[in-house]
Design a protein around this motif. Structure first.
Motif, PDB file in Angstrom:
ATOM      1  N   ALA A   1      17.092-159.206  71.523  1.00  0.00           N
ATOM      2  CA  ALA A   1      18.531-159.473  71.457  1.00  0.00           C
ATOM      3  C   ALA A   1      19.319-158.402  72.206  1.00  0.00           C
ATOM      4  CB  ALA A   1      18.990-159.559  70.008  1.00  0.00           C
ATOM      5  N   LEU A   2      18.867-157.163  72.123  1.00  0.00           N
ATOM      6  CA  LEU A   2      19.554-156.073  72.802  1.00  0.00           C
ATOM      7  C   LEU A   2      19.270-156.067  74.304  1.00  0.00           C
ATOM      8  CD1 LEU A   2      18.928-153.178  70.240  1.00  0.00           C
ATOM      9  CD2 LEU A   2      21.067-154.415  70.621  1.00  0.00           C
ATOM     10  N   ALA A   3      18.101-156.576  74.683  1.00  0.00           N
ATOM     11  CA  ALA A   3      17.695-156.489  76.086  1.00  0.00           C
ATOM     12  C   ALA A   3      18.229-157.626  76.945  1.00  0.00           C
ATOM     13  CB  ALA A   3      16.163-156.464  76.178  1.00  0.00           C
ATOM     14  N   THR A   4      18.622-158.752  76.347  1.00  0.00           N
ATOM     15  CA  THR A   4      19.055-159.908  77.141  1.00  0.00           C
ATOM     16  C   THR A   4      20.535-159.817  77.517  1.00  0.00           C
ATOM     17  OG1 THR A   4      19.139-162.318  77.197  1.00  0.00           O
ATOM     18  CG2 THR A   4      19.631-161.267  75.096  1.00  0.00           C
ATOM     19  N   ASP A   5      20.869-160.418  78.674  1.00  0.00           N
ATOM     20  CA  ASP A   5      22.259-160.437  79.138  1.00  0.00           C
ATOM     21  C   ASP A   5      22.973-161.724  78.734  1.00  0.00           C
ATOM     22  OD1 ASP A   5      21.940-157.978  80.381  1.00  0.00           O
ATOM     23  OD2 ASP A   5      21.199-158.878  82.246  1.00  0.00           O
ATOM     24  N   SER A   6      22.195-162.707  78.281  1.00  0.00           N
ATOM     25  CA  SER A   6      22.782-163.989  77.908  1.00  0.00           C
ATOM     26  C   SER A   6      23.306-163.927  76.472  1.00  0.00           C
ATOM     27  CB  SER A   6      21.739-165.101  78.036  1.00  0.00           C
ATOM     28  OG  SER A   6      22.233-166.312  77.505  1.00  0.00           O
ATOM     29  N   ALA A   7      24.577-164.264  76.307  1.00  0.00           N
ATOM     30  CA  ALA A   7      25.183-164.217  74.976  1.00  0.00           C
ATOM     31  C   ALA A   7      24.540-165.224  74.036  1.00  0.00           C
ATOM     32  CB  ALA A   7      26.683-164.479  75.079  1.00  0.00           C
ATOM     33  N   SER A   8      24.263-166.438  74.548  1.00  0.00           N
ATOM     34  CA  SER A   8      23.677-167.469  73.684  1.00  0.00           C
ATOM     35  C   SER A   8      22.266-167.085  73.257  1.00  0.00           C
ATOM     36  CB  SER A   8      23.659-168.807  74.425  1.00  0.00           C
ATOM     37  OG  SER A   8      22.888-168.713  75.623  1.00  0.00           O
ATOM     38  N   VAL A   9      21.492-166.525  74.196  1.00  0.00           N
ATOM     39  CA  VAL A   9      20.129-166.095  73.855  1.00  0.00           C
ATOM     40  C   VAL A   9      20.170-164.925  72.878  1.00  0.00           C
ATOM     41  CG1 VAL A   9      17.972-165.148  74.773  1.00  0.00           C
ATOM     42  CG2 VAL A   9      19.182-166.930  76.033  1.00  0.00           C
ATOM     43  N   ARG A  10      21.143-164.014  73.110  1.00  0.00           N
ATOM     44  CA  ARG A  10      21.267-162.861  72.209  1.00  0.00           C
ATOM     45  C   ARG A  10      21.574-163.325  70.794  1.00  0.00           C
ATOM     46  NH1 ARG A  10      25.450-160.722  74.276  1.00  0.00           N
ATOM     47  NH2 ARG A  10      24.303-159.627  75.935  1.00  0.00           N
TER      48      ARG A  10
ATOM     49  N   MET B   1      20.781-166.196  69.505  1.00  0.00           N
ATOM     50  CA  MET B   1      19.587-166.854  68.967  1.00  0.00           C
ATOM     51  C   MET B   1      18.603-165.827  68.414  1.00  0.00           C
ATOM     52  SD  MET B   1      16.780-169.213  70.964  1.00  0.00           S
ATOM     53  CE  MET B   1      16.204-167.758  71.870  1.00  0.00           C
ATOM     54  N   TYR B   2      18.338-164.775  69.231  1.00  0.00           N
ATOM     55  CA  TYR B   2      17.417-163.731  68.773  1.00  0.00           C
ATOM     56  C   TYR B   2      17.947-163.027  67.525  1.00  0.00           C
ATOM     57  CZ  TYR B   2      14.499-163.978  72.998  1.00  0.00           C
ATOM     58  OH  TYR B   2      13.637-164.374  73.974  1.00  0.00           O
ATOM     59  N   ALA B   3      19.247-162.724  67.522  1.00  0.00           N
ATOM     60  CA  ALA B   3      19.846-162.027  66.376  1.00  0.00           C
ATOM     61  C   ALA B   3      19.778-162.895  65.127  1.00  0.00           C
ATOM     62  CB  ALA B   3      21.295-161.658  66.696  1.00  0.00           C
ATOM     63  N   ARG B   4      20.026-164.210  65.297  1.00  0.00           N
ATOM     64  CA  ARG B   4      19.966-165.125  64.153  1.00  0.00           C
ATOM     65  C   ARG B   4      18.543-165.212  63.578  1.00  0.00           C
ATOM     66  NH1 ARG B   4      22.095-168.959  66.563  1.00  0.00           N
ATOM     67  NH2 ARG B   4      20.199-170.084  67.189  1.00  0.00           N
TER      68      ARG B   4
END
Length: 286
Positions: A254-263, A265-268
């Motif tokens: 979540a911290l490494a990705t630049d995509s807000a939607s992917v971030r 998803m990972y955080a959720r």
């Protein structure tokens, strides 16, 4: 016939007879004796001892006496099963010593119990303060049963609203260096699994004195050589560590990705794993 041979034969047959009588009377006689059962036990033992060494005593008289005492005891047991009043008369009733946190002094005197003896019995139950006791009763067999006050009782999973799976008895899968196939099958396992688990801790089954599998599938091993230490079961700690690693990886992604939607998803998903960890921790800690 020499006297010592007669004594030997008498003793042998009396031991066999007493064993047979004990089996008939049942296991209750080994764990809980009423007043009359205690008297009968002493009397039969005295008759048997005298009969085995007194060669002048007719063995038929002694056997008859033992059978009469045993028959009376069996009759009393039958009557006790059928009548509560008769059972109370023979075995006695329980006596309340502490009620609602207060000592019943009159009942102590009735049973010839001193305060020191009451405190001693409480200490044997790991109760060292009278203030912790809600209810205590002296059972007919002489044992003291103790109920602690609610705030002093151990916490149970139900108090914490935890739903636990039923715990089954451990299965002994190795005894004296030999694999037991039936307990393995009862646990839903096989020899291949067992040998694989033993390889993980670096032992062979021939060196194992005792091995058991609990209801969670964890193997506990005791070796013939007590100087060798075996590691504790690691199935649960490994599972807990794996879930923690997955949760940490999701947070890192979540911290490494630049995509807000992917971030998001990972955080959720990381949050879901974190909640699952909090739920599973009580079950996965060994």
């Amino acid at each position: 016939m020499p006297e010592w041979i007669e004594v030997l034969l008498r003793s042998f047959f009396i031991i066999a007879g007493l064993f047979f009588i004990t089996k008939i009377l049942g296991k209750k006689q080994l764990s809980k004796l009423s007043f009359f059962e205690y008297i009968v036990g002493i009397t039969i033992g005295d008759i048997a001892g005298t009969l085995s060494i007194d060669i002048n005593m007719a063995i038929s008289h002694g056997v008859t006496s033992i059978l009469v005492w045993s028959a009376v005891l069996m009759l009393l047991n039958v009557l006790s099963l059928r009548s509560q009043k008769f059972r109370s008369l023979v075995e006695g009733d329980a006596t309340v010593f502490i009620k609602d946190g207060k000592v019943m002094e009159d009942n102590l005197k009735k049973e010839n119990y001193t305060t020191d003896e009451l405190l001693e019995q409480l200490r044997k139950k790991n109760v060292f303060s009278m203030a912790d006791v809600e209810f205590a009763v002296l059972e007919s067999g002489g044992d003291l049963s103790v109920l602690l006050k609610k705030q002093n009782q151990p916490v149970t999973p139900q108090d914490l609203n935890l739903q636990l799976e039923p715990v089954k008895e451990p299965q002994t899968v190795i005894m004296d260096g030999k694999i037991l196939d039936e307990p393995l099958a009862n646990a839903g396992l096989n020899r291949g699994w067992l040998k694989s688990e033993l390889e993980k801790i670096g032992v062979t089954y021939e060196n194992v004195f005792l091995a058991q599998v609990d209801s969670d599938g964890q193997l506990t091993v005791d070796l013939f050589d007590d100087k060798i230490k075996t590691p504790s079961p690691i199935t649960k700690p490994l599972m807990l560590a794996s879930i923690k690693k997955c949760q940490a990886d999701l947070e890192m992604y979540a911290l490494a990705t630049d995509s807000a939607s992917v971030r998001q998803m990972y955080a959720r998903d990381a949050e879901k794993l974190n909640k699952m960890l909090e739920t599973l921790k009580p079950f996965l800690k060994y």
